[in-house]
Motif scaffolding. Structure first.
Motif, PDB file in Angstrom:
ATOM      1  N   LEU A  81      10.436   4.450   9.467  1.00 17.15           N
ATOM      2  CA  LEU A  81      12.079   4.331   9.435  1.00 17.15           C
ATOM      3  C   LEU A  81      12.492   3.057   9.011  1.00 17.15           C
ATOM      4  CD1 LEU A  81      13.130   6.961  10.310  1.00 17.15           C
ATOM      5  CD2 LEU A  81      13.850   6.018  12.428  1.00 17.15           C
ATOM      6  N   VAL A  82      12.169   1.648   9.827  1.00 18.20           N
ATOM      7  CA  VAL A  82      12.741   0.655   9.611  1.00 18.20           C
ATOM      8  C   VAL A  82      12.363   0.155   8.234  1.00 18.20           C
ATOM      9  CG1 VAL A  82      13.065   0.067  12.105  1.00 18.20           C
ATOM     10  CG2 VAL A  82      10.900  -0.496  10.819  1.00 18.20           C
ATOM     11  N   THR A  83      11.146   0.372   7.796  1.00 20.02           N
ATOM     12  CA  THR A  83      10.707  -0.263   6.520  1.00 20.02           C
ATOM     13  C   THR A  83      11.175   0.464   5.367  1.00 20.02           C
ATOM     14  OG1 THR A  83       8.680   0.852   6.611  1.00 20.02           O
ATOM     15  CG2 THR A  83       8.591  -1.364   7.576  1.00 20.02           C
ATOM     16  N   LYS A  84      11.640   1.678   5.533  1.00 18.59           N
ATOM     17  CA  LYS A  84      12.283   2.605   4.353  1.00 18.59           C
ATOM     18  C   LYS A  84      11.062   2.843   3.526  1.00 18.59           C
ATOM     19  CE  LYS A  84      16.967   2.110   5.067  1.00 18.59           C
ATOM     20  NZ  LYS A  84      17.136   1.139   6.029  1.00 18.59           N
ATOM     21  N   GLY A  85       9.918   3.168   4.087  1.00 13.34           N
ATOM     22  CA  GLY A  85       8.791   3.431   3.275  1.00 13.34           C
ATOM     23  C   GLY A  85       7.852   2.198   2.829  1.00 13.34           C
ATOM     24  N   LYS A  86       8.425   0.969   2.754  1.00 14.36           N
ATOM     25  CA  LYS A  86       7.889  -0.106   2.364  1.00 14.36           C
ATOM     26  C   LYS A  86       6.671  -0.974   3.111  1.00 14.36           C
ATOM     27  CE  LYS A  86      11.302  -2.632  -0.958  1.00 14.36           C
ATOM     28  NZ  LYS A  86      11.521  -3.820  -0.959  1.00 14.36           N
ATOM     29  N   THR A  87       5.847  -0.064   3.083  1.00 15.75           N
ATOM     30  CA  THR A  87       4.355  -0.609   4.079  1.00 15.75           C
ATOM     31  C   THR A  87       3.266   0.293   3.375  1.00 15.75           C
ATOM     32  OG1 THR A  87       3.797  -0.442   6.330  1.00 15.75           O
ATOM     33  CG2 THR A  87       4.753   1.673   5.615  1.00 15.75           C
ATOM     34  N   ASP A  88       2.106  -0.693   3.760  1.00 22.96           N
ATOM     35  CA  ASP A  88       0.859  -0.320   3.287  1.00 22.96           C
ATOM     36  C   ASP A  88       0.087   0.808   4.316  1.00 22.96           C
ATOM     37  OD1 ASP A  88      -1.957  -0.116   3.056  1.00 22.96           O
ATOM     38  OD2 ASP A  88      -2.102  -1.948   1.770  1.00 22.96           O
ATOM     39  N   GLU A  89       0.331   1.962   4.056  1.00 20.46           N
ATOM     40  CA  GLU A  89       0.066   2.809   5.110  1.00 20.46           C
ATOM     41  C   GLU A  89      -1.647   2.709   5.647  1.00 20.46           C
ATOM     42  OE1 GLU A  89       0.908   6.875   4.696  1.00 20.46           O
ATOM     43  OE2 GLU A  89      -0.503   7.641   6.300  1.00 20.46           O
ATOM     44  N   ALA A  90      -2.373   2.503   4.897  1.00 24.52           N
ATOM     45  CA  ALA A  90      -3.655   2.169   5.380  1.00 24.52           C
ATOM     46  C   ALA A  90      -3.725   0.977   6.425  1.00 24.52           C
ATOM     47  CB  ALA A  90      -4.771   2.006   4.273  1.00 24.52           C
ATOM     48  N   LEU A  91      -3.312  -0.203   5.962  1.00 25.66           N
ATOM     49  CA  LEU A  91      -3.157  -1.275   6.884  1.00 25.66           C
ATOM     50  C   LEU A  91      -2.334  -1.164   8.118  1.00 25.66           C
ATOM     51  CD1 LEU A  91      -2.991  -4.562   4.533  1.00 25.66           C
ATOM     52  CD2 LEU A  91      -4.804  -3.709   5.687  1.00 25.66           C
ATOM     53  N   ALA A  92      -1.148  -0.753   7.968  1.00 25.46           N
ATOM     54  CA  ALA A  92      -0.221  -0.322   9.088  1.00 25.46           C
ATOM     55  C   ALA A  92      -0.946   0.552  10.058  1.00 25.46           C
ATOM     56  CB  ALA A  92       0.919   0.335   8.557  1.00 25.46           C
ATOM     57  N   ARG A  93      -1.501   1.638   9.520  1.00 25.55           N
ATOM     58  CA  ARG A  93      -2.240   2.596  10.483  1.00 25.55           C
ATOM     59  C   ARG A  93      -3.508   1.781  11.385  1.00 25.55           C
ATOM     60  NH1 ARG A  93      -0.787   7.569  11.022  1.00 25.55           N
ATOM     61  NH2 ARG A  93       0.573   8.549   9.470  1.00 25.55           N
ATOM     62  N   PHE A  94      -4.140   0.858  10.599  1.00 28.47           N
ATOM     63  CA  PHE A  94      -5.143   0.184  10.995  1.00 28.47           C
ATOM     64  C   PHE A  94      -4.567  -0.833  12.246  1.00 28.47           C
ATOM     65  CE2 PHE A  94      -7.336  -4.300  11.128  1.00 28.47           C
ATOM     66  CZ  PHE A  94      -8.547  -3.678  11.533  1.00 28.47           C
ATOM     67  N   VAL A  95      -3.360  -1.398  12.072  1.00 23.60           N
ATOM     68  CA  VAL A  95      -2.913  -2.441  12.874  1.00 23.60           C
ATOM     69  C   VAL A  95      -2.604  -1.391  14.237  1.00 23.60           C
ATOM     70  CG1 VAL A  95      -0.724  -3.586  13.550  1.00 23.60           C
ATOM     71  CG2 VAL A  95      -1.864  -3.976  11.566  1.00 23.60           C
TER      72      VAL A  95
END
Ligand SMILES: Cc1cc2nc3c(=O)[nH]c(=O)nc-3n(C[C@H](O)[C@H](O)[C@H](O)COP(=O)(O)OP(=O)(O)OC[C@H]3O[C@@H](n4cnc5c(N)ncnc54)[C@H](O)[C@@H]3O)c2cc1C
Ligand code: SF4
Ligand code: SF4
Lengths: 474, 368
Positions: A81-95
């Motif tokens: 929601l805050v990044t408006k999709g600008k995120t690396d999903e694999a890394l984000a989910r890992f974090v």
């Protein structure tokens, strides 16, 4: 000092904030001889981390001070929601997944948590607050590092990370403005933050208006090591022209004003620029959700300044601010005291007041109390400014951090165009752009730093110690 | 007088400046009662600051955790700012102020008072006719002791009582209930506010590392003092109600209370002295450091001389030790309103006042 610098070192950690400390502690616990090079003097150690108050943590059930549960998918959705999709999903989910084991690790390494602070109940489920704030966390980690035999050198400005091919050999560092010295180690962890305190760089990226920005955190994050690595062909992530900025009290110090300079009055206010014109819907949404856009909005105004005006009715509806507001009995007088054209300001407020409609005011949720026939409209909490005394606050953009960083993989290895460096790892704000392309989720900075700091420390130690083993065998 | 007033103004103004920064930050909310209490206000009247100052234990948690301590331009030092206001409030509220200031600030004055107290006792023992009783009553009759110590105890207490009453009005505490008192006593008994909020202790002598040493030493002194006090009270009751005058055997209530009490007091006081030499003076009211130190030593002396008096009973050393002990007790009592001793009364009053105010005005959220 010179003696302190002489190793031999297994792992050199550049920086002395949360990410650096998590890396140093993890590496030391793995048996490595660790050196921390912190650019700031001791009273200012800990970078932006010393200004933080909480970290965002996934949890399946009540955990320490956290209530309820906060599952991976909900956390990830909040991030989207805050990044408006600008995120690396694999890394984000890992974090996100790793954040759950961070909390007990932090407690085991001296960090103490407290229930969410008064005025922040909305975060009691998602964010774990540090007792005493980020400086207490930083102190706990420095003590832990000391107990583990880590050497810390303050005022140690790293100017150059020397690479030979795909390998790091040594760093060039100047201690207390002394001559440049070379310190070699088997591996290095880079955790020296973003570049937001280098106002020239900000101005190159953003334009001359950036010289009017205030920097909310440490003056020591000048991106020296980041620039050095980029110059040596490391891959970058994150938009160099973007920084995270919020609207803060215009009287805040240029650097290091921290949390207390924030102003939460915007939803209840009329906000004008220096020409006494309104420029955005102050009542778009509840403040935590809109907090982050106002830095940008004010930055786009002439002189990068705004003025939030309230009347006596609203004075007790938001967290107190560090500087007392300018106070006056009439709007004209308030304008005069704020350096605004009194007649114009009275006209703007008059037009706003005329556009307000009767209705039920509700301070904590969107109440639909909107203006009519006004551009831009105020869509919630629109109450006429008519009850003296009137109060005014000057607003300026306050930069929290920059997005540009080094690209890393899940194992925190720094990437070049021709593949990963073999003994260089990075963590914290320096790589946050890998996960956070834009926007910001409260408490996520410390989560990224803790997760990647620990990964980087583990990797750096493993590399150094395996090498030691082989050497011994040979 | 005008000097005192200016000290009051600067200390209070400085505390106000700092507390307003904290109120916008609140990171230290979990350490002690001061931070939740400040969230009730947005602007702080002088009385509010007097109250916050007396709630503070000088545990220093909020100093070492603060991102705004010097060299930061906000220059926060809450433990010192509140210590100054607190110290000044005792000196202002407990009269006569000049007396207050002299002893609070001046360890030498206190030592001088003690020498006088002891000398007076020597004089009395030498001049008074020998008592009728056994033990130390042989040197000073029970009636003479009562005639001396009752006013020496009650008059200072009255002075403190007046001061605490003024405090109560200044901070606007209003009516307190039995529940408020109970809650306050529970907090004081456990020294909850010295626990760092989570039992990890305070940041007194080990800088940013937590330690329970100060809390434990302080507990020893407080409970030791109360035990000794209880011993004396029981002895008085036994004297009048049971017609059972001193000396008492080792297994009698006064001895069973007094001996462990004295040991606790000596150990705790010496511990506090040691801690005080290790801690950073700049985080307290620096001008009264000497007076505080002298006061702790006086406490240690009172307890140690009491124990010694018991140890030498029946020997020729009794009159000397009796004079030393009673003289130091006399000094302790007479100086009660003008030494660190007074903090106990004000702290308890602050805790009760806080319970009462909290009950009437629950802590505001300030919104978000
Ligand atoms: C006011 C404020 C409040 C915030 N609140 C929160 C919050 O509540 N929760 C949250 O998650 N995030 C928060 N953030 C963001 C958070 O601070 C960062 O995401 C996080 O601290 C980054 O940690 P780090 O270790 O990467 O960097 P830092 O903590 O900034 O550490 C960088 C370190 O590198 C050192 N350094 C820099 N250059 C050099 C050099 N050349 N040589 C040697 N050393 C160098 C610096 O001195 C510093 O010690 C906040 C930020 C600000 C400004
Ligand atoms: S002492 Fe410092 S960290 Fe603590 S609440 Fe005050 S300003 Fe915040
Ligand atoms: S010194 Fe300790 S008791 Fe005093 S305000 Fe700070 S945290 Fe509270």
């Amino acid at each position: 000092m010179a003696n302190d610098l002489q190793g031999p070192w297994d792992v050199i950690v550049v920086g002395g904030g949360n990410a650096a400390l998590c890396a140093a502690i993890t590496a030391a616990e793995a048996g490595a001889r660790v050196l921390i090079l912190e650019g700031a003097p001791k009273p200012y150690r800990g970078g932006n981390s010393r200004h933080t108050r909480n970290f965002r943590c996934m949890h399946r059930g009540p955990l320490s001070v956290l209530t309820g549960s906060y599952a991976e998918d909900e956390y990830f959705d909040d991030l989207l929601l805050v990044t408006k999709g600008k995120t690396d999903e694999a890394l984000a989910r890992f974090v996100i997944r790793s954040s759950e084991e961070c909390l007990p690790w932090m407690e085991a390494h001296g960090v103490r948590f407290q229930p969410s602070l008064s005025g922040t109940l909305s975060l009691s489920r998602t964010n774990a607050f540090f007792l005493g704030g980020g400086k207490a966390l930083v102190n706990a980690y420095y003590n832990m590092a000391q107990d583990l035999g880590v050497t810390v050198v303050y005022e140690a400005q790293v100017t150059h990370v020397v690479l030979e091919g795909d390998r790091f050999t040594h760093v060039e560092v100047s201690v207390a403005s002394g001559p440049t010295e070379c310190v070699s180690g088997k591996s290095v962890v880079l955790a020296s933050g973003g570049f937001q305190s280098d106002v020239d760089w900000l101005a190159r990226a953003w334009g001359p208006a950036a010289r009017n920005f205030l920097i909310r955190g440490t003056p020591y994050n000048r991106g020296v090591v980041l620039r050095d690595m980029l110059d040596q062909g490391c891959e970058s992530v994150g938009d160099p022209t973007q920084c995270h900025a919020v609207a803060i009290d215009g009287r805040a110090p240029k650097y290091d004003g921290g949390i207390v300079t924030r102003l939460d009055c915007v939803p209840f206010a009329v906000v004008v620029n220096k020409h006494c014109e309104r420029f955005y819907d102050e009542g778009e949404d509840v403040w935590p959700k809109r907090y982050a856009i106002w830095g940008r909005l004010v930055a786009a105004q002439p002189g990068q300044v705004g003025y939030a005006l309230i009347d006596a009715k609203s004075y007790n509806l938001f967290m107190p601010s560090v500087f007392p507001p300018v106070k006056a009995d009439t709007i004209g007088e308030l304008g005069q005291k704020l350096g605004l054209d009194p007649a114009k300001l009275s006209a703007t407020v008059g037009a706003f007041n005329d556009a307000c409609r009767p209705g039920k005011f509700h301070p904590t949720e969107r109440d639909g109390l909107a203006t009519e026939g006004l551009t831009p409209p105020k869509t919630n909490w629109a109450r006429p400014l008519e009850t003296p005394p009137f109060y005014g606050y000057q607003l300026r953009p306050g930069v929290t951090f920059t997005y540009l960083g080094l690209r890393v993989t899940q194992d925190a290895a720094v990437q070049t165009r021709s593949g990963p460096l073999r003994n260089v790892w990075a963590a914290g704000e320096m790589i946050a752009g890998s996960i956070l392309g834009q926007g910001y989720l409260a408490g996520f900075g410390m989560t990224i730093g803790t997760v990647f700091g620990r990964v980087a420390g583990r990797q750096a130690a493993a590399h150094a110690l395996t090498k030691k083993e082989t050497l011994r065998v040979a | 007088m005008s000097l005192d007033l200016s000290a009051h103004l600067t200390a209070t103004a400085e505390a106000r400046r700092q507390i307003e920064i904290c109120n916008a930050c609140r990171y230290c909310e979990g350490f002690c009662a001061v931070f939740p209490a400040m969230t009730r206000e947005k602007a702080f009247a002088d009385g509010d600051l007097t109250h916050l100052a007396n709630l503070c234990h000088n545990c220093r948690g909020c100093y070492y955790s603060c991102q705004y301590t010097e060299p930061h331009e906000f220059a926060l030092n809450i433990p010192a700012a509140l210590a100054e206001v607190r110290q000044e409030s005792w000196e202002r509220l407990v009269g006569p102020a000049a007396f207050s200031r002299a002893f609070h600030e001046n360890g030498v004055a206190m030592a001088g008072a003690m020498v006088l107290g002891i000398a007076a006792l020597f004089g009395l023992i030498a001049t008074l006719p020998e008592g009728e009783g056994a033990g130390f009553y042989a040197f000073m009759s029970h009636n003479a002791m009562v005639a001396l110590f009752l006013p020496a105890f009650l008059l200072p207490l009255a002075a403190v009582g007046v001061g605490v009453g003024r405090y109560w009005r200044e901070v606007g505490a209003g009516r307190a209930t039995l529940g408020d008192l109970t809650a306050a006593l529970l907090a004081a008994g456990r020294m909850k506010n010295l626990s760092g909020g989570q039992g990890q202790g305070c940041n007194f002598e080990r800088e940013d590392r937590y330690s329970d040493a100060r809390r434990h030493c302080h507990q020893a002194v407080m409970w030791g003092f109360l035990l000794c006090f209880a011993a004396t009270s029981t002895a008085t009751l036994m004297h009048y109600l049971l017609a059972w005058p001193a000396p008492y055997p080792p297994l009698s209530p006064p001895k069973l209370l007094g001996v462990p009490g004295g040991v606790l007091m000596v150990a705790g006081a010496l511990g506090l002295v040691w801690l005080k030499t290790r801690a950073d003076r700049a985080l307290g009211a620096a001008r009264v450091w000497g007076g505080e130190m002298a006061f702790i030593l006086l406490l240690a002396f009172v307890a140690a001389s009491g124990l010694a008096l018991y140890a030498v009973s029946g020997t020729a050393a009794v009159p000397v030790l009796l004079a030393l002990h009673l003289g130091s007790v006399l000094t302790l009592f007479l100086l009660l309103p003008y030494t660190k001793m007074v903090h106990g009364f004000f702290r308890l009053a602050a805790l009760v006042a806080e319970e009462a105010m909290k009950r009437r005005t629950p802590v505001s959220s300030g919104g978000e």
